[in-house]
Motif scaffolding. Structure first.
Motif, short mmCIF file in Angstrom:
data_model
loop_
_atom_site.label_atom_id
_atom_site.label_comp_id
_atom_site.label_asym_id
_atom_site.label_seq_id
_atom_site.Cartn_x
_atom_site.Cartn_y
_atom_site.Cartn_z
N GLY A 233 0.78 -1.25 0.00
CA GLY A 233 0.00 0.00 0.00
C GLY A 233 0.80 1.29 0.00
O GLY A 233 0.31 2.33 -0.41
N ALA A 234 2.06 1.21 0.46
CA ALA A 234 2.84 2.45 0.58
C ALA A 234 3.16 3.07 -0.78
O ALA A 234 3.36 4.28 -0.87
N ARG A 239 3.09 8.53 2.34
CA ARG A 239 3.18 8.95 3.75
C ARG A 239 3.19 7.73 4.69
O ARG A 239 3.60 7.84 5.84
N LEU A 240 2.73 6.57 4.18
CA LEU A 240 2.72 5.36 5.02
C LEU A 240 4.12 4.76 5.17
O LEU A 240 4.38 4.02 6.12
N GLU A 241 4.99 5.11 4.23
CA GLU A 241 6.29 4.43 4.17
C GLU A 241 7.13 4.59 5.44
O GLU A 241 7.62 3.59 5.98
N LEU A 244 5.80 2.37 8.17
CA LEU A 244 6.05 0.95 7.93
C LEU A 244 7.54 0.62 8.09
O LEU A 244 7.90 -0.50 8.49
N GLN A 245 8.40 1.58 7.79
CA GLN A 245 9.84 1.36 8.01
C GLN A 245 10.14 1.28 9.51
O GLN A 245 10.97 0.49 9.93
N GLN A 246 9.42 2.09 10.27
CA GLN A 246 9.54 2.00 11.73
C GLN A 246 9.08 0.63 12.21
O GLN A 246 9.68 0.02 13.09
N LEU A 247 8.00 0.15 11.60
CA LEU A 247 7.46 -1.17 11.94
C LEU A 247 8.48 -2.27 11.64
O LEU A 247 8.61 -3.24 12.40
N GLN A 248 9.21 -2.12 10.53
CA GLN A 248 10.25 -3.10 10.20
C GLN A 248 11.26 -3.24 11.35
O GLN A 248 11.76 -4.32 11.61
N GLN A 249 11.51 -2.11 12.03
CA GLN A 249 12.47 -2.11 13.14
C GLN A 249 11.91 -2.75 14.40
O GLN A 249 12.63 -3.01 15.34
N GLY A 285 -10.69 5.92 -2.48
CA GLY A 285 -9.70 6.94 -2.16
C GLY A 285 -9.18 6.86 -0.73
O GLY A 285 -8.61 7.83 -0.23
N ILE A 286 -9.37 5.70 -0.07
CA ILE A 286 -8.92 5.55 1.32
C ILE A 286 -7.54 4.88 1.33
O ILE A 286 -7.31 3.90 0.62
N ASP A 287 -6.64 5.41 2.15
CA ASP A 287 -5.32 4.79 2.30
C ASP A 287 -5.48 3.40 2.90
O ASP A 287 -6.34 3.20 3.76
N PHE A 288 -4.63 2.49 2.47
CA PHE A 288 -4.73 1.13 3.03
C PHE A 288 -3.35 0.53 3.25
O PHE A 288 -2.39 0.90 2.57
N VAL A 289 -3.29 -0.38 4.21
CA VAL A 289 -2.16 -1.30 4.32
C VAL A 289 -2.76 -2.69 4.34
O VAL A 289 -3.65 -2.98 5.14
#
Ligand SMILES: [Zn+2]
Length: 331
Positions: A233-234, A239-241, A244-249, A285-289
Motif C-alpha cells: 500500500g505504501a 506517507r505510510l512508508e 512501515l519502516q519504523q514497523l520493520q524495526q 480513495g482511502i489509504d490502506f495497508v
C-alpha cells in the motif's frame, strides 16, 4: 512540474522499451524489484512481546477452520454458522454494534455467482476512541471462504480464518487498552466472490470515505516458509512508508514493503493492490495497508487446514499487526 516529471518518466520508459523490447524491459524491471525487496532490512528484534491473548486466538482460528463451519461458504450452512459465531464473539468482547441489525449488515449481492447466495452479511463492531475528533481506523478481514464444493470442505485456515482470529485478538486488546482513534472491526463476507461485503459497507453508507484515516486489511497471516510478511500500500500513499519502516524495526518477522507497484515498475512481480478487500477501500480513495503472506501450495485447496499453519510465525505476525496499529493510532 508534475506533468513534465511524468512526461520525462514516460520518455525514459519508452526509450528503454524501444531499446530492449517489452519482454526484456519487464524482465529487467522484475530484477530491479527483487533487488529493491532484498535491500530492505532484515528483522532486528529477536522476538515479539506477548500482548495478544494467543491461546484464545489459536482456538478461534481452529474454530473458524473446523468441520462445523465447513469452509464458511457464503450462503452455505457453514457460512451462516461462522456469521452467528462471530456475532457472539463481538458481543463477548464488548464491541459497540456497527451493523444495520445489531452487529450484522445483511445484504443481497446483485451480480455474478454472489447473486445466488442468500443470507450474506458483514459482522461489524467498533471501539470508541478517546479523541472523538479523530477519523476512523478500520480493520478488515474476510470471514468467508470457498465452503463445500463437490462434497469437499475447503477449510480456509490461512485464507482467512487467520485474519479473522487476529482481528478478534486485536479487538480484545484494544478493549483493554483504549485507542485514540475510534477503531472499526469489519469481518466481511463474500471476498471470494467479488468482494460484495466490502462494497456494501460504502453502498449502504455504513462508512463514508472521508471519515476513514486508514484501513488495515488482514488476509492470510499464518504461514510462510521464508517467514516473510508483506505490507502492501505504501506505493499508493508514500506517507505510510516511514511508519512501515519504523514497523520493520519493531518486528521479528521479515516485513517487506511491496507487491503494490504496477507492471511497468515491478515487471512480473504481482501487484496485489486489487487482491483483497483493501481494493474496494482504495477505489474509494482511502489509504490502506494490506498485510499478507505469499501464496503457498495449499492456497485455495481443501488442504488449507489448521494443522498446516505455523503457530510461532502467526503469533509474531499478529503482534506485528498490533504494533502497526499502535503506530498509526499514535500519529
Ligand atoms: Zn483471502
Amino acid at each position: 512540474m508534475r506533468f513534465f516529471l511524468k512526461l520525462s518518466v514516460a520518455t525514459v520508459v519508452l526509450g528503454v522499451v524501444g531499446w530492449f523490447g517489452w519482454p526484456q524491459y519487464l524482465q529487467r524491471m522484475t530484477q530491479l524489484e527483487q533487488q529493491r525487496l532484498a535491500a530492505q532490512p532484515a528483522p532486528v528484534v529477536p522476538q515479539m512481546p506477548e500482548r495478544l491473548d494467543w491461546p484464545q486466538q489459536l482456538a478461534d482460528l481452529q474454530q473458524l477452520a473446523s468441520e462445523a463451519m465447513a469452509g464458511r461458504g457464503t450462503g452455505q450452512p457453514g457460512g451462516l454458522a461462522a456469521q452467528h459465531w462471530l456475532v457472539q464473539q463481538f458481543e463477548k468482547i464488548g464491541l459497540i454494534p456497527a451493523g444495520t441489525e445489531g452487529y450484522r449488515q445483511p445484504y443481497q449481492a446483485r451480480s455474478g455467482k454472489a447473486a445466488d447466495h442468500q443470507g450474506a452479511a458483514n459482522v461489524l463492531g467498533k471501539i470508541a476512541g478517546t479523541d472523538p475528533a479523530l477519523p476512523l481506523l478500520v480493520i478488515t478481514a474476510h470471514y468467508d471462504h470457498l465452503g463445500v464444493q463437490e462434497g469437499q470442505i475447503y477449510h480456509g485456515a490461512d485464507d482467512n480464518a487467520s485474519g479473522v482470529a487476529a482481528l478478534l485478538a486485536l479487538a480484545r486488546y484494544f478493549k483493554q487498552h483504549p485507542p485514540r482513534h475510534t477503531l472499526w472491526f469489519a469481518a466481511v463476507d463474500h471476498e471470494e466472490k467479488g468482494m460484495w461485503g466490502s462494497k456494501m459497507l460504502f453502498e449502504q453508507q455504513l462508512l463514508q470515505p472521508e471519515q476513514v484515516k486508514l484501513t488495515i486489511n488482514l488476509d492470510m497471516l499464518s504461514r510462510d516458509t521464508a517467514r516473510q510478511l508483506f505490507a502492501v500500500g505504501a506505493y499508493h500513499q508514500p506517507r505510510l512508508e516511514p511508519v512501515l519502516q519504523q514497523l520493520q524495526q519493531q518486528s521479528s518477522v521479515r516485513l517487506l514493503l511491496g507487491h503494490d507497484r504496477p507492471q511497468w515498475l515491478a515487471g512480473h512481480t504481482p501487484d496485489w493492490t486489487t487482491g483483497s478487500d483493501h481494493h474496494i477501500f482504495h477505489q474509494h480513495g482511502i489509504d490502506f495497508v494490506y498485510f499478507g503472506v505469499p501464496d503457498h501450495p495449499d492456497y485455495h485447496q481443501p488442504t488449507d487446514t489448521s494443522d498446516r499453519i505455523d503457530p510461532q510465525f502467526y503469533r509474531e505476525v499478529s503482534e506485528t499487526v498490533l504494533s502497526s496499529l499502535l503506530l498509526f493510532d499514535a500519529e
